[in-house]
Design a protein around this motif. Structure first.
Motif, short mmCIF file in Angstrom:
data_model
loop_
_atom_site.label_atom_id
_atom_site.label_comp_id
_atom_site.label_asym_id
_atom_site.label_seq_id
_atom_site.Cartn_x
_atom_site.Cartn_y
_atom_site.Cartn_z
N ARG A 1 0.84 -1.21 0.00
CA ARG A 1 0.00 0.00 0.00
C ARG A 1 0.87 1.26 0.00
O ARG A 1 0.55 2.25 -0.65
CB ARG A 1 -0.92 0.01 1.22
CG ARG A 1 -1.99 -1.07 1.14
CD ARG A 1 -3.21 -0.63 1.94
NE ARG A 1 -4.08 -1.76 2.19
CZ ARG A 1 -4.12 -2.42 3.35
NH1 ARG A 1 -3.36 -2.04 4.36
NH2 ARG A 1 -4.93 -3.44 3.50
N ALA A 2 1.98 1.22 0.74
CA ALA A 2 2.87 2.40 0.77
C ALA A 2 3.43 2.65 -0.63
O ALA A 2 3.55 3.81 -1.07
CB ALA A 2 3.98 2.19 1.78
N ILE A 3 3.75 1.58 -1.34
CA ILE A 3 4.26 1.72 -2.72
C ILE A 3 3.17 2.28 -3.62
O ILE A 3 3.41 3.19 -4.43
CB ILE A 3 4.79 0.36 -3.23
CG1 ILE A 3 6.05 -0.04 -2.46
CG2 ILE A 3 5.06 0.41 -4.74
CD1 ILE A 3 6.50 -1.47 -2.70
N ALA A 4 1.95 1.77 -3.46
CA ALA A 4 0.84 2.25 -4.31
C ALA A 4 0.58 3.74 -4.06
O ALA A 4 0.33 4.50 -4.99
CB ALA A 4 -0.42 1.43 -4.03
N LEU A 5 0.65 4.16 -2.81
CA LEU A 5 0.44 5.58 -2.48
C LEU A 5 1.53 6.44 -3.13
O LEU A 5 1.26 7.50 -3.68
CB LEU A 5 0.45 5.78 -0.96
CG LEU A 5 -0.80 5.27 -0.22
CD1 LEU A 5 -0.52 5.15 1.28
CD2 LEU A 5 -1.98 6.22 -0.47
N ARG A 6 2.75 5.94 -3.06
CA ARG A 6 3.86 6.68 -3.69
C ARG A 6 3.63 6.78 -5.20
O ARG A 6 3.72 7.87 -5.77
CB ARG A 6 5.18 5.95 -3.42
CG ARG A 6 6.39 6.63 -4.04
CD ARG A 6 7.59 5.69 -4.10
NE ARG A 6 7.33 4.56 -5.01
CZ ARG A 6 8.10 3.48 -5.10
NH1 ARG A 6 9.15 3.34 -4.33
NH2 ARG A 6 7.81 2.51 -5.96
N ASP A 7 3.27 5.65 -5.82
CA ASP A 7 3.15 5.62 -7.28
C ASP A 7 1.94 6.42 -7.78
O ASP A 7 1.92 6.87 -8.93
CB ASP A 7 3.07 4.17 -7.77
CG ASP A 7 4.39 3.44 -7.54
OD1 ASP A 7 5.39 4.13 -7.20
OD2 ASP A 7 4.42 2.21 -7.67
N ALA A 8 0.94 6.60 -6.89
CA ALA A 8 -0.23 7.38 -7.29
C ALA A 8 0.10 8.86 -7.38
O ALA A 8 -0.69 9.65 -7.92
CB ALA A 8 -1.37 7.16 -6.30
N GLY A 9 1.25 9.25 -6.85
CA GLY A 9 1.68 10.65 -6.95
C GLY A 9 0.79 11.60 -6.18
O GLY A 9 0.69 12.79 -6.50
N THR A 10 0.15 11.10 -5.12
CA THR A 10 -0.76 11.96 -4.36
C THR A 10 -0.21 12.25 -2.96
O THR A 10 -0.97 12.45 -2.01
CB THR A 10 -2.14 11.32 -4.23
OG1 THR A 10 -1.96 9.98 -3.74
CG2 THR A 10 -2.88 11.30 -5.54
N GLY A 11 1.09 12.23 -2.82
CA GLY A 11 1.65 12.65 -1.53
C GLY A 11 2.14 11.52 -0.65
O GLY A 11 2.26 11.70 0.56
N GLY A 12 2.40 10.34 -1.24
CA GLY A 12 3.00 9.26 -0.46
C GLY A 12 4.46 9.56 -0.16
O GLY A 12 4.97 10.64 -0.47
N PHE A 13 5.15 8.60 0.44
CA PHE A 13 6.58 8.79 0.73
C PHE A 13 7.36 8.84 -0.57
O PHE A 13 7.07 8.11 -1.51
CB PHE A 13 7.12 7.63 1.56
CG PHE A 13 6.55 7.57 2.94
CD1 PHE A 13 6.74 8.61 3.83
CD2 PHE A 13 5.82 6.47 3.35
CE1 PHE A 13 6.22 8.56 5.11
CE2 PHE A 13 5.29 6.42 4.63
CZ PHE A 13 5.49 7.46 5.51
N ASP A 14 8.40 9.67 -0.59
CA ASP A 14 9.29 9.62 -1.74
C ASP A 14 10.68 9.19 -1.26
O ASP A 14 10.90 8.99 -0.07
CB ASP A 14 9.34 10.97 -2.47
CG ASP A 14 9.63 12.11 -1.50
OD1 ASP A 14 10.09 11.81 -0.38
OD2 ASP A 14 9.37 13.26 -1.86
N GLY A 15 11.59 9.02 -2.22
CA GLY A 15 12.96 8.65 -1.89
C GLY A 15 13.00 7.41 -0.99
O GLY A 15 12.35 6.41 -1.27
#
Ligand code: HEM
Length: 446
Positions: free
Chosen positions: A252-266
């Motif tokens: 889920r953390a990866i999906a949030l990042r990939d959605a480009g809506t403010g997930g974790f980066d780097g």
């Protein structure tokens, strides 16, 4: 243990208040009088035992509820002086006042990740709110009932079945089940159970338990950290390569990042996942061990809890287990550093000035025995309201695993309690070992 050592210094400083007159003082005086060796050795022994800690805190609540000293008891973090807080209202006040009392873990967190902070090391603010919000989307409340509990129940049932008459509880059960949760629910399935528990225990010891700054403890944690980070990186790569894999926190953390809506980066995913890994394994195991130890000390309660377990009543098992933990919680104090000169318990007779830089030791153990806040606190009761319990923090930084702990501990222990009457193995094996702050062996039989 460091905590006992710290209290030992505190009690030594304030030895004048250990007189007769209050129940705790009398109990403590009796415990000290009955020991062998000099007073320091006796104090150390008394305070290594939860009953000794409870007696000390009863004295403090009666005679010096907010005890300030210029002595610095915690040397692992920069600070100047100490305040020991023992009344329930004041413990909650300290943990509610983020602006005055800060968490101190940041420098150690940064050493673990090789640079970044983790939200337990952050003060309240935009970064803290962003990171915890992302992690709450990745680790959802429904997962506890839908994923974590069935997993724990089934794993515990299988392990207990494989150890029909004798079981070394932390070695084969209570460290293994949370490690399986880390693999299958968090999604760090590239590391072995043995590795996960070794790494998590070393890092937890360093971050939260070692208040004296032992270089060996630090070295071990910093040896483990890169191995754990590498396993998380490998798990991220594997998860990305397998879009049809099971739902995990990592996925889920990866999906949030990939959605480009403010997930974790780097390296944000990696650094937040390591925080969860560190928190989950030694704590849940120690809680299970200490709860079981407490039940074995109370044969009537044990018999009733085993009867409930035989009916699969995890709710009733939980009531007994959490009450046992009230008498011996995983962490008896939560510590914060004063950001500025301030006061606690203002407007009361116990008002106390706290100087900037002082380390404030807020005792959740003491709060749970404060007669001003808890009915009949010395009685073992299984009908207490949940808000009496401060078993894994309070306020902003209350444990991220709160809901997991509340469900997984009974789920994990119920299969063990469900069978024939449990007893301690003979000799030392039948008691949790104290070679490290986290029991590794504790054998029970049936
Ligand atoms: C019985 C088991 C556990 C105990 C006794 C425990 C204890 C605690 C305590 C005392 C705190 C607050 C520390 C402070 O305020 O200084 C805390 C926070 C935290 N715990 Fe746990 N914990 C347990 C299980 C877990 C699990 C299973 C996880 C992972 C899911 C976890 C992850 C965390 C995190 C991430 C925080 C920081 C929360 C924040 O800063 O908002 N813990 N825990």
């Amino acid at each position: 243990m460091s905590f006992a050592l710290n209290l030992f210094h505190a009690a030594e400083l304030e030895g004048h208040m250990l007189g007769e007159g209050a129940l705790g003082g009398a109990e403590l005086a009796a415990k000290l009088a009955s020991g062998t060796g000099d007073i320091k050795a006796r104090l150390k022994r008394v305070l290594a035992d939860p009953a000794g800690q409870r007696a000390l805190f009863a004295s403090l609540r009666a005679f010096a509820p907010n005890l300030a000293t210029d002595k610095t008891l915690v040397t692992a973090y920069p600070c100047d002086g100490t305040v020991i807080v023992s009344r329930a209202d004041d413990v909650r006040e300290v943990l509610d006042r983020q602006g005055d009392f800060e968490v101190v873990y940041e420098p150690k967190m940064r050493k673990i990740t090789g640079g970044a902070n983790f939200f337990l090391g952050m003060q309240d603010g935009a970064d803290y709110q962003r990171d915890t919000s992302i992690m709450r989307l990745a680790a959802q409340r429904d997962d506890v009932a839908n994923i974590v509990v069935p997993l724990a129940r089934e794993a515990a049932r299988r392990i207990v079945a494989d150890h029909a008459t004798t079981i070394d509880v932390p070695d084969v059960l209570t460290t293994v089940v949370p490690a399986l949760m880390v693999q299958r629910y968090f999604g760090i399935d590239t590391a072995s159970v043995a590795d996960l528990r070794e790494w998590a225990t070393a890092m937890f010891w360093y971050l939260f338990v070692d208040l004296q700054g032992d270089p060996d403890v630090e070295q071990k944690a910093l040896d483990c950290a890169p191995k754990c980070l590498a396993a998380i990186d490998a798990a991220i790569a594997r998860t990305q390569a397998d879009p049809d894999g099971p739902a995990t926190v990592l996925k889920r953390a990866i999906a949030l990042r990939d959605a480009g809506t403010g997930g974790f980066d780097g390296s944000g995913i990696r650094n937040n996942m390591i925080g969860l890994v560190i928190g989950a394994i030694p704590t849940i195991s120690k809680a299970c061990v200490q709860a079981l130890d407490g039940l074995l000390d109370r044969p009537d309660v044990l018999a009733r809890t085993q009867a409930a377990a035989a009916h699969g009543d995890e709710q009733a098992v939980g009531c007994a287990v959490f009450e046992a933990l009230r008498f011996n919680p995983v962490n008896p104090v939560i510590y914060r550093r004063a950001v500025r000169d301030c006061e606690i318990a203002s407007g009361t007779l116990r008002a106390c000035r706290v100087k900037k830089g002082a380390m404030v030791l807020a005792s959740n153990l003491s709060a749970m025995f404060d007669p001003a806040a808890v009915d009949d606190p010395d009685a073992f009761r299984t009908d207490r309201p949940w808000d009496v319990y401060i078993l894994w923090g309070y306020g902003l930084h209350r444990c991220f695993g709160d809901a997991i702990n509340r469900a997984i501990i009974p789920a994990l222990l119920t299969p063990l309690l469900a069978g024939a009457p449990l007893a301690r193995a003979g000799g030392d094996a039948g008691h949790p070992d104290s070679a490290t702050p986290f029991p590794q062996h504790f054998t029970v039989t049936r």
